[in-house]
Scaffold this active site. Structure first.
Site, PDB file in Angstrom:
ATOM      1  N   ASN A   1       0.869  -1.204   0.019  1.00  0.00           N
ATOM      2  CA  ASN A   1       0.134   0.066   0.039  1.00  0.00           C
ATOM      3  C   ASN A   1       0.899   1.135  -0.170  1.00  0.00           C
ATOM      4  OD1 ASN A   1       0.604  -1.413   2.532  1.00  0.00           O
ATOM      5  ND2 ASN A   1      -0.680  -0.065   3.735  1.00  0.00           N
TER       6      ASN A   1
ATOM      7  N   CYS B   1      -7.822   5.078  -4.241  1.00  0.00           N
ATOM      8  CA  CYS B   1      -6.899   5.658  -5.248  1.00  0.00           C
ATOM      9  C   CYS B   1      -7.062   6.814  -5.811  1.00  0.00           C
ATOM     10  CB  CYS B   1      -6.532   4.511  -6.042  1.00  0.00           C
ATOM     11  SG  CYS B   1      -5.681   3.165  -5.515  1.00  0.00           S
TER      12      CYS B   1
HETATM   13  P1  NAD Z   1      -3.802  -3.094   0.216  1.00  0.00           P
HETATM   14  O1  NAD Z   1      -3.776  -2.188   1.490  1.00  0.00           O
HETATM   15  O2  NAD Z   1      -5.051  -4.051   0.019  1.00  0.00           O
HETATM   16  O3  NAD Z   1      -2.673  -4.397   0.184  1.00  0.00           O
HETATM   17  C1  NAD Z   1      -1.431  -4.047   0.530  1.00  0.00           C
HETATM   18  C2  NAD Z   1      -0.989  -5.284   1.391  1.00  0.00           C
HETATM   19  O4  NAD Z   1       0.668  -4.993   1.553  1.00  0.00           O
HETATM   20  C3  NAD Z   1      -1.445  -5.230   2.793  1.00  0.00           C
HETATM   21  O5  NAD Z   1      -1.952  -6.525   3.018  1.00  0.00           O
HETATM   22  C4  NAD Z   1       0.091  -4.867   3.805  1.00  0.00           C
HETATM   23  O6  NAD Z   1      -0.195  -5.834   4.788  1.00  0.00           O
HETATM   24  C5  NAD Z   1       1.204  -5.570   2.751  1.00  0.00           C
HETATM   25  N1  NAD Z   1       2.154  -4.802   3.169  1.00  0.00           N
HETATM   26  C6  NAD Z   1       2.727  -3.772   3.634  1.00  0.00           C
HETATM   27  N2  NAD Z   1       3.969  -3.419   3.785  1.00  0.00           N
HETATM   28  C7  NAD Z   1       4.473  -4.842   3.659  1.00  0.00           C
HETATM   29  C8  NAD Z   1       5.869  -5.451   3.710  1.00  0.00           C
HETATM   30  N3  NAD Z   1       6.841  -4.730   4.025  1.00  0.00           N
HETATM   31  N4  NAD Z   1       5.936  -6.683   3.509  1.00  0.00           N
HETATM   32  C9  NAD Z   1       4.941  -7.516   3.182  1.00  0.00           C
HETATM   33  N5  NAD Z   1       3.696  -6.878   3.076  1.00  0.00           N
HETATM   34  C10 NAD Z   1       3.534  -5.598   3.167  1.00  0.00           C
HETATM   35  O7  NAD Z   1      -3.524  -2.328  -0.993  1.00  0.00           O
HETATM   36  P2  NAD Z   1      -3.985  -2.227  -2.507  1.00  0.00           P
HETATM   37  O8  NAD Z   1      -5.492  -1.842  -2.558  1.00  0.00           O
HETATM   38  O9  NAD Z   1      -3.792  -3.758  -3.085  1.00  0.00           O
HETATM   39  O10 NAD Z   1      -3.126  -1.486  -3.394  1.00  0.00           O
HETATM   40  C11 NAD Z   1      -1.568  -1.673  -3.463  1.00  0.00           C
HETATM   41  C12 NAD Z   1      -0.974  -0.587  -4.284  1.00  0.00           C
HETATM   42  O11 NAD Z   1      -1.559  -0.860  -5.647  1.00  0.00           O
HETATM   43  C13 NAD Z   1      -1.207   0.532  -3.871  1.00  0.00           C
HETATM   44  O12 NAD Z   1      -0.153   1.411  -4.386  1.00  0.00           O
HETATM   45  C14 NAD Z   1      -2.389   1.097  -4.794  1.00  0.00           C
HETATM   46  O13 NAD Z   1      -2.382   2.612  -5.303  1.00  0.00           O
HETATM   47  C15 NAD Z   1      -2.296   0.265  -5.959  1.00  0.00           C
HETATM   48  N6  NAD Z   1      -3.411   0.049  -6.700  1.00  0.00           N
HETATM   49  C16 NAD Z   1      -4.490  -0.239  -6.067  1.00  0.00           C
HETATM   50  C17 NAD Z   1      -5.657  -0.729  -6.884  1.00  0.00           C
HETATM   51  C18 NAD Z   1      -6.987  -1.001  -6.185  1.00  0.00           C
HETATM   52  O14 NAD Z   1      -7.858  -1.112  -6.970  1.00  0.00           O
HETATM   53  N7  NAD Z   1      -6.969  -1.070  -4.684  1.00  0.00           N
HETATM   54  C19 NAD Z   1      -5.685  -0.643  -8.348  1.00  0.00           C
HETATM   55  C20 NAD Z   1      -4.483  -0.298  -8.828  1.00  0.00           C
HETATM   56  C21 NAD Z   1      -3.465   0.151  -8.258  1.00  0.00           C
HETATM   57  C1  UGA Z   2      -9.844   3.058 -10.232  1.00  0.00           C
HETATM   58  C2  UGA Z   2      -9.459   3.029 -11.771  1.00  0.00           C
HETATM   59  O1  UGA Z   2     -10.802   2.864 -12.536  1.00  0.00           O
HETATM   60  C3  UGA Z   2      -8.658   1.965 -11.904  1.00  0.00           C
HETATM   61  O2  UGA Z   2      -8.083   1.760 -13.508  1.00  0.00           O
HETATM   62  C4  UGA Z   2      -7.256   2.198 -10.987  1.00  0.00           C
HETATM   63  O3  UGA Z   2      -6.636   0.925 -11.461  1.00  0.00           O
HETATM   64  C5  UGA Z   2      -7.601   2.057  -9.821  1.00  0.00           C
HETATM   65  O4  UGA Z   2      -8.624   3.154  -9.435  1.00  0.00           O
HETATM   66  C6  UGA Z   2      -6.628   2.460  -9.028  1.00  0.00           C
HETATM   67  O5  UGA Z   2      -5.495   2.808  -9.232  1.00  0.00           O
HETATM   68  O6  UGA Z   2      -7.013   1.995  -7.529  1.00  0.00           O
HETATM   69  P1  UGA Z   2     -11.649   2.168  -8.844  1.00  0.00           P
HETATM   70  O7  UGA Z   2     -11.279   3.071  -7.796  1.00  0.00           O
HETATM   71  O8  UGA Z   2     -11.156   0.725  -8.158  1.00  0.00           O
HETATM   72  O9  UGA Z   2     -10.542   1.888  -9.877  1.00  0.00           O
HETATM   73  O10 UGA Z   2     -12.865   2.050  -9.246  1.00  0.00           O
HETATM   74  P2  UGA Z   2     -13.665   3.007 -10.611  1.00  0.00           P
HETATM   75  O11 UGA Z   2     -14.761   2.103 -11.245  1.00  0.00           O
HETATM   76  O12 UGA Z   2     -12.768   3.862 -10.933  1.00  0.00           O
HETATM   77  O13 UGA Z   2     -14.707   4.025  -9.431  1.00  0.00           O
HETATM   78  C7  UGA Z   2     -14.094   5.074  -8.634  1.00  0.00           C
HETATM   79  C8  UGA Z   2     -15.017   5.656  -8.073  1.00  0.00           C
HETATM   80  O14 UGA Z   2     -15.662   6.697  -9.021  1.00  0.00           O
HETATM   81  C9  UGA Z   2     -16.337   4.950  -7.552  1.00  0.00           C
HETATM   82  O15 UGA Z   2     -16.709   5.601  -6.309  1.00  0.00           O
HETATM   83  C10 UGA Z   2     -17.440   4.930  -8.497  1.00  0.00           C
HETATM   84  O16 UGA Z   2     -18.766   4.888  -8.179  1.00  0.00           O
HETATM   85  C11 UGA Z   2     -17.077   6.453  -8.939  1.00  0.00           C
HETATM   86  N1  UGA Z   2     -17.536   6.785 -10.552  1.00  0.00           N
HETATM   87  C12 UGA Z   2     -17.017   5.864 -11.425  1.00  0.00           C
HETATM   88  C13 UGA Z   2     -18.466   7.649 -10.578  1.00  0.00           C
HETATM   89  O17 UGA Z   2     -19.001   8.220  -9.742  1.00  0.00           O
HETATM   90  N2  UGA Z   2     -18.861   7.739 -11.949  1.00  0.00           N
HETATM   91  C14 UGA Z   2     -18.335   7.186 -13.057  1.00  0.00           C
HETATM   92  O18 UGA Z   2     -18.823   7.349 -14.013  1.00  0.00           O
HETATM   93  C15 UGA Z   2     -17.410   6.392 -12.530  1.00  0.00           C
END
Ligand code: NAD
Ligand code: UGA
Length: 469
Positions: free
Chosen positions: A86, A272
């Site tokens: 994270n 994010c």
């Molecule tokens: P998350 O919090 O669900 O998972 C991160 C995990 O990493 C946690 O379980 C934590 O315990 C573990 N962690 C932290 N430090 C650690 C270490 N030193 N060793 C081992 N484990 C460790 O986070 P996430 O939602 O999966 O997001 C991860 C990254 O991906 C972020 O940078 C986020 O911005 C990016 N991202 C998230 C999404 C999404 O939809 N959630 C989409 C695209 C990109």
């Molecule tokens: C978003 C991006 O869509 C992903 O491409 C990216 O990888 C991710 O963030 C990330 O980096 O974490 P996510 O946040 O999971 O994905 O979901 P979205 O579908 O993008 O929705 C984000 C928020 O915007 C939600 O609250 C959704 O309800 C809202 N939204 C989305 C709107 O209000 N209107 C829209 O037209 C679309």
């Protein structure tokens, strides 16, 4: 080949499950310091709800997908290490409230440096500020054993929660950022082969490391900007009688604009969008580009404004007082098809409602009661097991999350109406219900970006409550 993924979260596990599914010859181990999370991934009840994920985990777990809390062993065995930890917004110190907190990235990188006994390709999968790969390289070079070499790649993830599996199975593109050296290009080619098991080669782009890092922040900023744009227009629609869905449709038919991400809402949430834009704002300020920083900051300001504007509308319609009135929230997750509540607009709405003295009852198909109490720092909300229970004796319903089951084709809104205090109000924060139809049942309907629909027997009792509105 063995892959290790550090971080068993929303990104790490779905990504690795799909890699394992499509590459049966690769052994993939996901490690995490959070033992409870690892145990949950190894159990029948996965720690997150994501459509289609359980089926894939069930298929590959124990075959070529493994979960472990032994981070060191995972690093030692893997030749490709995904860093998927994270990167939240910093809560104190320089850059507080804006900059990304890179402590988890740094801890994981130091661990790789300390433990690695053979060459590794280190893949930055977390979303990070531009130039983070450089810091990782410095840490890896200084802290590693002699003769161990590292190649750092940027491979940002674009999956969206709720649709993670189709997004991973059919990605629009895969970005692989690398240094333009012989070994950097070779490492990029090795990673490209992993994705090529199911992704057409022309969709796998190799690019400069810094372009790759910045493209991730840029994509999220552009997506969020579209939502703030349509949400700003929703305010004009409500004041003029235009309908934001019609406006979005009319604009989206222009092929240069396109129809996606123009759904007006009560505001965007999720872990994010806000974090990554704040990160971009901080980056711009650090680069002495205040006008650029201000431009992106506005995307967040409009999002905050949208949530507040919506609650003001609720208060105004309910005769300017919520004191002691029950308000039912349909949905608490930040979007449908996920149990994730990080930065969910429902949290902000509930806090505003509680501050106005409302009693709240909440129903969400996937979010657990403990998570809601944690998010609200308050235990007074009634958490219900269905929408009917939440609406009983309520003065108003707010649709916060666009779960399909809240559509008027799936719920018996007549039954709901009959169980409520009259006049019964319905605030559609996602514009998913047919307001005309619900108005005929008797509801006073207020939808985002649309004029109110008031039953003919009723009178319009909308009071403006403040000049700043
Ligand atoms: P998350 O919090 O669900 O998972 C991160 C995990 O990493 C946690 O379980 C934590 O315990 C573990 N962690 C932290 N430090 C650690 C270490 N030193 N060793 C081992 N484990 C460790 O986070 P996430 O939602 O999966 O997001 C991860 C990254 O991906 C972020 O940078 C986020 O911005 C990016 N991202 C998230 C999404 C999404 O939809 N959630 C989409 C695209 C990109
Ligand atoms: C978003 C991006 O869509 C992903 O491409 C990216 O990888 C991710 O963030 C990330 O980096 O974490 P996510 O946040 O999971 O994905 O979901 P979205 O579908 O993008 O929705 C984000 C928020 O915007 C939600 O609250 C959704 O309800 C809202 N939204 C989305 C709107 O209000 N209107 C829209 O037209 C679309």
């Amino acid at each position: 080949m063995k892959i290790c993924c550090i971080g068993a979260g929303y990104v790490g596990v779905p990504t690795c499950a799909v890699i394992a599914l499509k590459n049966p010859q690769i052994e993939v181990t996901v490690v995490d310091v959070n033992q409870a999370r690892i145990e949950a991934w190894d159990s029948d009840k996965l720690p997150i709800y994501e459509p289609g994920l359980k089926e894939i985990v069930d298929e590959v777990r124990g075959k070529n997908l493994f979960f472990s809390s032994d981070v060191d062993q995972g690093i030692e065995k893997g030749s490709i290490i995904f860093v998927c930890v994270n990167t939240p917004t910093k809560l104190s110190g320089f850059g507080k409230g804006f900059s990304a907190d890179l402590k988890y990235i740094e801890t994981a990188t130091r661990r790789i440096a300390k433990v690695a006994k053979s060459d590794k390709i280190v893949v930055e999968k977390s979303t990070v500020p531009c130039k983070t790969a450089e810091s990782m390289r410095a840490i890896l070079q200084a802290g590693s054993q002699k003769d161990v070499h590292f190649n750092i790649l940027s491979n940002p993830e674009f999956l969206a929660e709720g649709t993670a599996i189709p997004n991973l199975l059919h990605p629009d593109r895969i970005l692989i950022g690398c240094l333009e050296t012989k070994s950097g290009m070779k490492a990029a080619a090795t990673l490209a082969d992993v994705y090529a098991a199911w992704t057409p080669r022309e969709q796998i782009l190799t690019l400069n490391l810094w372009s790759s890092e910045l493209s991730k922040l840029a994509a999220n900023a552009l997506l969020a900007q579209r939502i703030s744009s349509i949400n700003s227009l929703s305010a004009i629609c409500e004041a003029t009688g235009a309908n934001v869905n019609e406006v979005a449709n009319a604009c989206g038919l222009d092929s240069r604009i396109g129809p996606k991400f123009l759904q007006a809402s009560v505001g965007f949430g999720g872990s994010c969008f806000q974090k990554d834009i704040l990160n971009l704002v901080y980056l711009s300020e650090s680069l002495h580009l205040p006008e650029v920083a201000e431009y992106w900051r506005q995307v967040i300001s409009i999002n905050e404004y949208q949530k507040m504007r919506f609650v003001r509308r609720v208060v105004s319609c309910l005769f300017n007082t919520l004191d002691g009135k029950r308000v039912a929230l349909f949905g608490f997750a930040f979007k449908k098809d996920t149990s994730d509540t990080r930065e969910s607009p429902a949290i902000a709405l509930c806090k505003y409602l509680l501050a106005e003295g409302a009693k709240i009852s909440i129903y969400d198909p996937q979010v657990e009661a403990g998570q809601i109490y944690l998010d609200l720092s308050d235990k007074t909300a009634d958490i219900c097991t269905d929408a009917y229970g939440a609406a009983t004796n309520a003065h108003a319903i707010i649709i916060c999350t666009e779960w399909d089951e809240f559509k008027d084709t799936n719920l018996d809104y007549k039954k709901i109406y009959d169980s409520m205090v009259q006049p019964a109000f319905l605030f559609d924060g996602r514009s998913i219900i047919d307001s005309e139809r619900l108005c005929k049942i008797g509801f006073h309907v207020e939808s985002i970006g649309k004029e109110a629909k008031v039953p003919s027997s009723s009178f319009t009792h909308r009071h403006q409550i403040s000049q700043s509105f």
